[in-house]
Design a protein around this motif. Structure first.
Motif, PDB file in Angstrom:
ATOM      1  N   SER A 147       2.857  -9.949   3.882  1.00  0.00           N
ATOM      2  CA  SER A 147       2.733  -9.846   2.431  1.00  0.00           C
ATOM      3  C   SER A 147       3.989 -10.311   1.710  1.00  0.00           C
ATOM      4  O   SER A 147       4.034 -11.406   1.167  1.00  0.00           O
ATOM      5  CB  SER A 147       2.354  -8.421   2.029  1.00  0.00           C
ATOM      6  OG  SER A 147       3.235  -7.465   2.591  1.00  0.00           O
TER       7      SER A 147
ATOM      8  N   TYR B 150       3.354  -5.932  -1.340  1.00  0.00           N
ATOM      9  CA  TYR B 150       3.183  -5.212  -0.078  1.00  0.00           C
ATOM     10  C   TYR B 150       1.724  -4.817   0.098  1.00  0.00           C
ATOM     11  O   TYR B 150       1.172  -4.066  -0.720  1.00  0.00           O
ATOM     12  CB  TYR B 150       4.057  -3.960   0.005  1.00  0.00           C
ATOM     13  CG  TYR B 150       4.014  -3.342   1.384  1.00  0.00           C
ATOM     14  CD1 TYR B 150       4.849  -3.807   2.388  1.00  0.00           C
ATOM     15  CD2 TYR B 150       3.105  -2.329   1.690  1.00  0.00           C
ATOM     16  CE1 TYR B 150       4.792  -3.276   3.673  1.00  0.00           C
ATOM     17  CE2 TYR B 150       3.037  -1.792   2.963  1.00  0.00           C
ATOM     18  CZ  TYR B 150       3.881  -2.266   3.949  1.00  0.00           C
ATOM     19  OH  TYR B 150       3.820  -1.747   5.215  1.00  0.00           O
ATOM     20  N   THR B 151       1.119  -5.330   1.175  1.00  0.00           N
ATOM     21  CA  THR B 151      -0.237  -4.948   1.568  1.00  0.00           C
ATOM     22  C   THR B 151      -0.286  -4.900   3.084  1.00  0.00           C
ATOM     23  O   THR B 151       0.021  -5.900   3.740  1.00  0.00           O
ATOM     24  CB  THR B 151      -1.278  -5.961   1.059  1.00  0.00           C
ATOM     25  OG1 THR B 151      -1.146  -6.110  -0.357  1.00  0.00           O
ATOM     26  CG2 THR B 151      -2.688  -5.497   1.389  1.00  0.00           C
ATOM     27  N   ASP B 152      -0.609  -3.756   3.631  1.00  0.00           N
ATOM     28  CA  ASP B 152      -0.758  -3.561   5.077  1.00  0.00           C
ATOM     29  C   ASP B 152       0.568  -3.635   5.830  1.00  0.00           C
ATOM     30  O   ASP B 152       0.944  -2.701   6.520  1.00  0.00           O
ATOM     31  CB  ASP B 152      -1.750  -4.559   5.676  1.00  0.00           C
ATOM     32  CG  ASP B 152      -3.158  -4.375   5.143  1.00  0.00           C
ATOM     33  OD1 ASP B 152      -3.512  -3.226   4.821  1.00  0.00           O
ATOM     34  OD2 ASP B 152      -3.888  -5.372   5.039  1.00  0.00           O
TER      35      ASP B 152
ATOM     36  N   ARG C 204       6.150  -0.574  -3.006  1.00  0.00           N
ATOM     37  CA  ARG C 204       5.744  -0.335  -1.618  1.00  0.00           C
ATOM     38  C   ARG C 204       5.587   1.157  -1.328  1.00  0.00           C
ATOM     39  O   ARG C 204       5.990   1.654  -0.286  1.00  0.00           O
ATOM     40  CB  ARG C 204       6.755  -0.964  -0.661  1.00  0.00           C
ATOM     41  CG  ARG C 204       6.948  -2.445  -0.917  1.00  0.00           C
ATOM     42  CD  ARG C 204       7.935  -3.049   0.062  1.00  0.00           C
ATOM     43  NE  ARG C 204       8.361  -4.372  -0.374  1.00  0.00           N
ATOM     44  CZ  ARG C 204       9.289  -5.092   0.225  1.00  0.00           C
ATOM     45  NH1 ARG C 204       9.891  -4.614   1.300  1.00  0.00           N
ATOM     46  NH2 ARG C 204       9.627  -6.281  -0.231  1.00  0.00           N
TER      47      ARG C 204
END
Length: 262
Positions: free
Chosen positions: A202, A195-197, A43
């Protein structure tokens, strides 16, 4: 907020003077250290969002949101935050939007209505926390386990095994520093690193409780593709929750070691 290197040579964000997140001192086992290190590595984009310190007013609003959320059993509205902080309502709205950019709160599209403030959400997740007479939804298993240390009071967590659906009940002791009881002695937590956005959409949906290692392995085998994360026993999962959420409401520390009022 500066990215620092602690004695364990792992990165942490200084969320206010002298307060680092995650709190690496909460980690007492190799599994917890590896889980936190994996989180930081996977992250990195989240740490980038924390590469600059929160303004004092942003920090005040963040902590006020979390205190009012717990006290009321629901997210506070802008007017309630304004009264509690003495900050004009229009300014509160702008500060909430800044906090959303840091992935600290979530606002309904086109509005200033809070629907999440980690560790809590208004959406049903299956992770329920009994806190000071309220039952609140937590975003994930680790968020639920971190609530006690964050608020300095013991909690009861109820969730379901992600594989079989059986209810798992956990109670804490020593204001979140230890486990008092676990309904399933062999229960484990999968700590997903995706972890995305934002975490809510996520990693959080995959951070869950399981009755046993067998049920965790069955769930992992049913996934469309391999998942990256860490298997944690319940004590280890509690330590990860403490490391991530224990610092959130902690008072800033002066150079002499004394604490500012929160």
């Amino acid at each position: 907020m500066t990215i620092t290197v602690n004695p364990a040579r792992e990165r942490a964000a200084e969320i206010r003077p002298g307060v680092l997140r995650p709190d690496w001192s909460a980690a007492t086992t190799p599994a917890v250290l590896q889980a936190l290190a994996g989180r930081v590595t996977a992250r990195s984009g989240l740490l980038d969002k924390w590469s600059h310190a929160l303004e004092a007013s942003e920090d005040i609003v963040w902590r006020t949101v979390l205190r009012l959320y717990a006290a009321k059993g629901r997210p506070p509205n802008v007017d309630e935050i304004a009264v509690a902080t003495g900050i004009d309502g229009g300014r509160v709205g702008a500060l909430l939007r800044k906090l959303q950019l840091r992935d600290l709160v979530g606002l309904d599209a086109g509005a200033e209505t809070i629907w999440l403030a980690y560790p809590f959400t208004e959406r049903a997740t299956g992770h329920r926390v009994e806190l000071d007479g309220h039952v609140l939804n937590a975003l994930c298993a680790i968020d639920a386990l971190g609530v006690a240390a964050m608020y300095g009071t013991d909690v009861t967590v109820e969730s379901q095994c992600r594989s079989c659906g059986e209810t798992i009940r956990v109670t804490t002791a020593d204001v979140g520093q230890a486990l008092r009881s676990v309904s399933h002695p062999e229960a484990v937590v999968w700590y997903d690193f995706a972890y995305t956005d934002n975490a809510a959409s996520s990693c959080c949906p995959a951070i869950a409780f399981f009755c046993s290692d067998g049920h965790l392995q069955r769930w992992l085998g049913s996934q469309a593709g391999p998942r990256t994360g860490a298997r944690l026993n319940m004590n280890e999962a509690l330590e990860v929750g403490r490391a991530i959420f224990g610092p959130v409401l902690a008072a800033a520390r002066q150079d002499d070691g004394s604490e500012d009022l929160p």
